[in-house]
Design a protein around this motif. Structure first.
Motif, PDB file in Angstrom:
ATOM      1  N   ALA A  24       8.314   6.993   5.132  1.00 14.86           N
ATOM      2  CA  ALA A  24       8.984   6.442   6.274  1.00 14.86           C
ATOM      3  C   ALA A  24       8.740   4.859   6.576  1.00 14.86           C
ATOM      4  O   ALA A  24       7.732   4.295   6.840  1.00 14.86           O
ATOM      5  CB  ALA A  24       8.546   7.103   7.507  1.00 14.86           C
ATOM      6  N   GLU A  25       9.844   3.912   6.430  1.00 12.00           N
ATOM      7  CA  GLU A  25       9.622   2.544   6.616  1.00 12.00           C
ATOM      8  C   GLU A  25      10.346   2.161   7.976  1.00 12.00           C
ATOM      9  O   GLU A  25      11.646   2.478   7.971  1.00 12.00           O
ATOM     10  CB  GLU A  25      10.257   1.752   5.393  1.00 12.00           C
ATOM     11  CG  GLU A  25      10.507   0.273   5.639  1.00 12.00           C
ATOM     12  CD  GLU A  25       9.331  -0.606   6.432  1.00 12.00           C
ATOM     13  OE1 GLU A  25       8.102  -0.116   5.532  1.00 12.00           O
ATOM     14  OE2 GLU A  25       9.483  -1.228   7.092  1.00 12.00           O
ATOM     15  N   GLY A  26       9.681   1.473   8.781  1.00 12.18           N
ATOM     16  CA  GLY A  26      10.344   1.021   9.987  1.00 12.18           C
ATOM     17  C   GLY A  26      11.152   0.090  10.018  1.00 12.18           C
ATOM     18  O   GLY A  26      12.367   0.312  10.829  1.00 12.18           O
ATOM     19  N   ILE A  53      -3.139  -4.172  11.748  1.00 12.71           N
ATOM     20  CA  ILE A  53      -3.061  -4.403  13.039  1.00 12.71           C
ATOM     21  C   ILE A  53      -2.281  -2.964  13.601  1.00 12.71           C
ATOM     22  O   ILE A  53      -2.684  -2.228  14.503  1.00 12.71           O
ATOM     23  CB  ILE A  53      -2.180  -5.710  13.708  1.00 12.71           C
ATOM     24  CG1 ILE A  53      -3.187  -6.681  13.414  1.00 12.71           C
ATOM     25  CG2 ILE A  53      -1.986  -5.516  15.042  1.00 12.71           C
ATOM     26  CD1 ILE A  53      -2.564  -8.201  13.590  1.00 12.71           C
ATOM     27  N   GLU A  54      -1.474  -2.515  12.591  1.00 13.58           N
ATOM     28  CA  GLU A  54      -0.495  -1.464  13.391  1.00 13.58           C
ATOM     29  C   GLU A  54      -1.242  -0.099  12.907  1.00 13.58           C
ATOM     30  O   GLU A  54      -0.990   0.973  13.472  1.00 13.58           O
ATOM     31  CB  GLU A  54       0.709  -1.536  12.687  1.00 13.58           C
ATOM     32  CG  GLU A  54       1.764  -2.928  12.801  1.00 13.58           C
ATOM     33  CD  GLU A  54       1.947  -2.977  14.268  1.00 13.58           C
ATOM     34  OE1 GLU A  54       2.319  -1.996  14.994  1.00 13.58           O
ATOM     35  OE2 GLU A  54       2.053  -4.009  14.798  1.00 13.58           O
ATOM     36  N   ASN A  55      -2.096  -0.062  11.817  1.00 16.69           N
ATOM     37  CA  ASN A  55      -2.867   1.149  11.579  1.00 16.69           C
ATOM     38  C   ASN A  55      -3.770   1.445  12.891  1.00 16.69           C
ATOM     39  O   ASN A  55      -3.713   2.778  13.200  1.00 16.69           O
ATOM     40  CB  ASN A  55      -3.700   0.887  10.438  1.00 16.69           C
ATOM     41  CG  ASN A  55      -2.785   1.076   9.174  1.00 16.69           C
ATOM     42  OD1 ASN A  55      -1.784   1.569   9.013  1.00 16.69           O
ATOM     43  ND2 ASN A  55      -3.779   0.669   8.017  1.00 16.69           N
ATOM     44  N   GLY A  84       9.071  -3.413   1.873  1.00 20.37           N
ATOM     45  CA  GLY A  84       8.437  -4.361   1.173  1.00 20.37           C
ATOM     46  C   GLY A  84       7.261  -5.156   1.888  1.00 20.37           C
ATOM     47  O   GLY A  84       6.422  -5.584   1.488  1.00 20.37           O
ATOM     48  N   GLY A  85       7.544  -4.997   3.480  1.00 18.82           N
ATOM     49  CA  GLY A  85       6.437  -5.361   4.171  1.00 18.82           C
ATOM     50  C   GLY A  85       6.180  -6.906   3.889  1.00 18.82           C
ATOM     51  O   GLY A  85       6.901  -7.772   3.627  1.00 18.82           O
ATOM     52  N   THR A  86       4.740  -7.443   4.151  1.00 19.16           N
ATOM     53  CA  THR A  86       4.498  -8.699   3.975  1.00 19.16           C
ATOM     54  C   THR A  86       4.490  -9.144   2.597  1.00 19.16           C
ATOM     55  O   THR A  86       4.418 -10.432   2.400  1.00 19.16           O
ATOM     56  CB  THR A  86       3.131  -8.809   4.825  1.00 19.16           C
ATOM     57  OG1 THR A  86       2.963  -8.096   6.013  1.00 19.16           O
ATOM     58  CG2 THR A  86       2.722 -10.335   5.066  1.00 19.16           C
ATOM     59  N   SER A 133     -12.411 -12.704  -1.114  1.00 19.15           N
ATOM     60  CA  SER A 133     -11.413 -12.387  -2.204  1.00 19.15           C
ATOM     61  C   SER A 133     -10.009 -12.100  -1.253  1.00 19.15           C
ATOM     62  O   SER A 133     -10.069 -11.500  -0.299  1.00 19.15           O
ATOM     63  CB  SER A 133     -11.807 -11.187  -2.844  1.00 19.15           C
ATOM     64  OG  SER A 133     -12.869 -11.318  -3.678  1.00 19.15           O
ATOM     65  N   ASN A 134      -9.135 -12.547  -1.815  1.00 14.30           N
ATOM     66  CA  ASN A 134      -7.673 -12.019  -1.274  1.00 14.30           C
ATOM     67  C   ASN A 134      -7.706 -10.549  -1.351  1.00 14.30           C
ATOM     68  O   ASN A 134      -7.851  -9.907  -2.266  1.00 14.30           O
ATOM     69  CB  ASN A 134      -6.586 -12.734  -2.020  1.00 14.30           C
ATOM     70  CG  ASN A 134      -6.823 -14.166  -2.077  1.00 14.30           C
ATOM     71  OD1 ASN A 134      -7.651 -14.544  -2.870  1.00 14.30           O
ATOM     72  ND2 ASN A 134      -5.922 -15.427  -1.682  1.00 14.30           N
ATOM     73  N   PRO A 135      -7.046  -9.980  -0.217  1.00 14.72           N
ATOM     74  CA  PRO A 135      -7.056  -8.736   0.004  1.00 14.72           C
ATOM     75  C   PRO A 135      -6.164  -7.814  -0.837  1.00 14.72           C
ATOM     76  O   PRO A 135      -6.331  -6.441  -0.830  1.00 14.72           O
ATOM     77  CB  PRO A 135      -6.869  -8.426   1.605  1.00 14.72           C
ATOM     78  CG  PRO A 135      -6.020  -9.718   1.853  1.00 14.72           C
ATOM     79  CD  PRO A 135      -6.509 -10.793   1.070  1.00 14.72           C
ATOM     80  N   ALA A 194       0.973  -1.228   0.218  1.00 20.83           N
ATOM     81  CA  ALA A 194      -0.120   0.174   0.043  1.00 20.83           C
ATOM     82  C   ALA A 194       0.840   1.129   0.036  1.00 20.83           C
ATOM     83  O   ALA A 194       0.689   2.368  -0.828  1.00 20.83           O
ATOM     84  CB  ALA A 194      -0.776  -0.099   1.244  1.00 20.83           C
ATOM     85  N   GLY A 195       1.633   1.228   0.819  1.00 17.89           N
ATOM     86  CA  GLY A 195       2.489   2.635   1.101  1.00 17.89           C
ATOM     87  C   GLY A 195       3.581   2.566  -0.243  1.00 17.89           C
ATOM     88  O   GLY A 195       3.741   3.988  -0.676  1.00 17.89           O
ATOM     89  N   ILE A 196       4.142   1.713  -0.722  1.00 18.52           N
ATOM     90  CA  ILE A 196       4.934   1.743  -1.876  1.00 18.52           C
ATOM     91  C   ILE A 196       4.017   2.362  -2.966  1.00 18.52           C
ATOM     92  O   ILE A 196       4.391   3.301  -4.080  1.00 18.52           O
ATOM     93  CB  ILE A 196       5.698   0.535  -2.098  1.00 18.52           C
ATOM     94  CG1 ILE A 196       6.644   0.384  -1.330  1.00 18.52           C
ATOM     95  CG2 ILE A 196       6.217   0.342  -3.676  1.00 18.52           C
ATOM     96  CD1 ILE A 196       7.454  -1.035  -1.228  1.00 18.52           C
TER      97      ILE A 196
END
Ligand SMILES: Cc1cc2nc3c(=O)[nH]c(=O)nc-3n(C[C@H](O)[C@H](O)[C@H](O)COP(=O)(O)OP(=O)(O)OC[C@H]3O[C@@H](n4cnc5c(N)ncnc54)[C@H](O)[C@@H]3O)c2cc1C
Length: 488
Positions: free
Chosen positions: A43-45, A219-221, A78-80, A459-461, A25-27
């Motif tokens: 900003a990526e943690g 969860i983090e949002n 790249g996250g999950t 549907s896959n999200p 989403a962020g990228i």
């Protein structure tokens, strides 16, 4: 350009957008908004690779159903998407037209609002342009199930695929090892004025921008919003209200086993509930896969694990000895697995704990909980599937007891699809973000990702959340152009 926040902490103060979290989403948002000419900070943690000190910040408690919440999210660039499987199926009009049972409404927008963004989302995850979501096999006669339709992304790993674009897109500053630890809200203006960023030594600084987007996963949002004292003090966020509530997953249920009639083609059968089914039974949607044990479908990383274990067992000649280590009880030819819709319910929620993580941010508890409506969905899907197998003379289905007897505890696993903790609604009475993904009560704080889903569907999200991200980028681009035009 990608820079390491641990090395370079001199941030500019003229960003149009500050996006927190560089997953899909962020990228997507960062690249689109910068390409439209805006100054963007992403900003990526985490860093460029997995690291325990970053992943450890995802540690949380769980009082509900087992969610494997620390294993099913990755906290680095790249996250999950660094280990997603790539299965893509779009939402359909009925996902948006039908309200869930209970007091909460469904989507406040029609499907047509995101339909036009499907080609862009497909392109982002490398699905061939114009390709139809193919029917995997024949449907079941009788009107309750049709052939499932989906496509498999390669699967696209966002950090690798978009590495050059993240480096070279003009106007985009990507900072890794750059953790958001607080959101500062000004009640008088209704604006989020700054986010507080931290490195791993707990050096903090404020970052002021015109607009902010949370894209840190469902969860983090919710955690970021719940953790912000200023949002809570102003009454924008209530810790007992909708923020964090309605956490949804897709239900991975072993419905039972089946024996296929001899002579029938043993291809895996993947079915999907029809709109007629959900209307008649007032149940949720679901994908059902009936596969012979040898053909159980695996994608992405799970496929690699399966091939590795198969090859090792065969190469080393101990395949036949595996039963001494693990004896499986598989009475039929095949297993029936699912990906079933969970309806939104407020008891299924993320809530804040007193305990803090290594950067001083409050940890969360996840209470993943189903409702009686979800048990109803599972029961209807299981029993109708078994009936139709019999009616069509396909074979024999043996359902697990917990499918039809809702007093027996469910055996179930999650699908790692986290949704719904900042749901979209027409008013703050029923949701956290409005139809433009803006947090109610704020002028400039937006949310991206599947936390905005008002309903989870089956549907896959990821592809739908990308449709929403592209739509949000378009909206913000127009909003900023209008604001600049008015100011000129
Ligand atoms: C094993 C597995 C298989 C999957 N398979 C599929 C599939 O086949 N199809 C499908 O549609 N979906 C699948 N998914 C789900 C998919 O991975 C997610 O839907 C998708 O990654 C969500 O994207 P996102 O950008 O919203 O969040 P994420 O990918 O979680 O990215 C969030 C980003 O935010 C960063 N971040 C977090 N907190 C902070 C902070 N405080 N400050 C700064 N940065 C922060 C994180 O490091 C991360 O980079 C799968 C998931 C798993 C675990």
């Amino acid at each position: 350009m990608i820079q390491d926040y641990e090395q370079h902490q001199a941030l500019r103060d003229n960003y149009d957008f500050c996006i927190i979290g560089a997953g899909p989403a962020g990228i997507t948002l960062g690249l689109r908004l910068a390409a439209a000419g805006w100054n963007v900070l992403l900003a990526e943690g985490g860093g460029r690779e997995y690291a325990a000190h970053s992943q450890g910040l995802y540690a949380c408690a769980s009082t509900g159903l087992e969610l494997y919440v620390e294993e099913t999210r990755l906290r680095y660039l790249g996250g999950t998407s660094n280990h997603w499987a790539g299965r893509c199926r779009p939402f359909t009009p009925s996902d948006f037209a039908m309200a869930p049972p209970g007091d909460l409404p469904g989507w406040p927008i029609p499907y047509s609002e995101i339909e036009g963004y499907l080609p862009a989302a497909m392109d982002i995850v490398d699905l061939p342009p114009g390709s139809d979501f193919r029917a995997m096999n024949a449907g079941l006669e009788g009107g309750d199930f049709e052939a499932d339709r989906f496509l498999l992304s390669t699967p696209t790993r966002f950090a690798q695929k978009y590495a050059m674009a993240l480096e070279q897109t003009k106007g985009l500053d990507v900072f890794i090892n750059c953790n958001c630890v607080d959101l500062e809200y000004d009640k008088a203006s209704g604006h989020l004025v700054a986010v507080v960023l931290s490195d791993y030594q707990r050096n903090r600084q404020r970052l002021v921008a015109r607009n902010f987007i949370l894209a840190t996963g469902a969860i983090e949002n919710a955690r970021q919003l719940l953790n912000s004292q200023s949002l809570v003090a102003a009454g924008v966020v209530s810790r007992e209200g909708l923020v964090g509530g309605c956490f949804m997953e897709h239900l991975n249920i072993d419905l039972g086993t089946f024996i296929l009639k001899s002579g029938l083609d043993p291809v895996p059968r993947q079915y999907y509930t029809t709109d007629a089914f959900i209307n008649e039974y007032k149940a949720g949607k679901g994908n059902v896969t009936a596969a012979l044990l040898a053909d159980v479908q695996t994608y992405g990383r799970t496929a690699e694990v399966k091939y590795f274990l198969e090859n090792m067992a065969c190469d080393m000649g101990f395949a036949h000895k595996i039963e001494f280590v693990a004896k499986f009880s598989c009475p039929g030819d095949g297993v029936i697995s699912t990906m079933i819709e969970q309806f939104p319910n407020l008891h299924s929620r993320i809530s804040l704990l007193d305990e803090k993580d290594a950067l001083g941010v409050a940890k969360v508890n996840v209470n993943w909980a189903l409702s009686a409506d979800d048990r109803h969905t599972i029961k209807c899907i299981g029993s109708e599937l078994a009936k139709q197998f019999a009616d069509m003379d396909l074979g024999f289905v043996k359902l697990n007891e917990f499918v039809y007897d809702t007093s027996v505890p469910l055996k179930m696993a999650p699908h790692a699809h986290h949704m719904g903790t900042t749901r979209m609604a027409a008013s703050p009475e029923f949701g956290v973000v409005d139809a433009d993904c803006k947090v109610f009560g704020t002028e400039n704080l937006y949310v991206a990702g599947s936390s905005i889903f008002a309903k989870g569907g089956a549907s896959n999200p990821t592809m739908p959340l990308l449709q929403f991200a592209v739509r949000l980028a378009d909206h913000l681009n127009s909003k900023m152009r209008a604001a600049n035009g008015a100011a000129a």
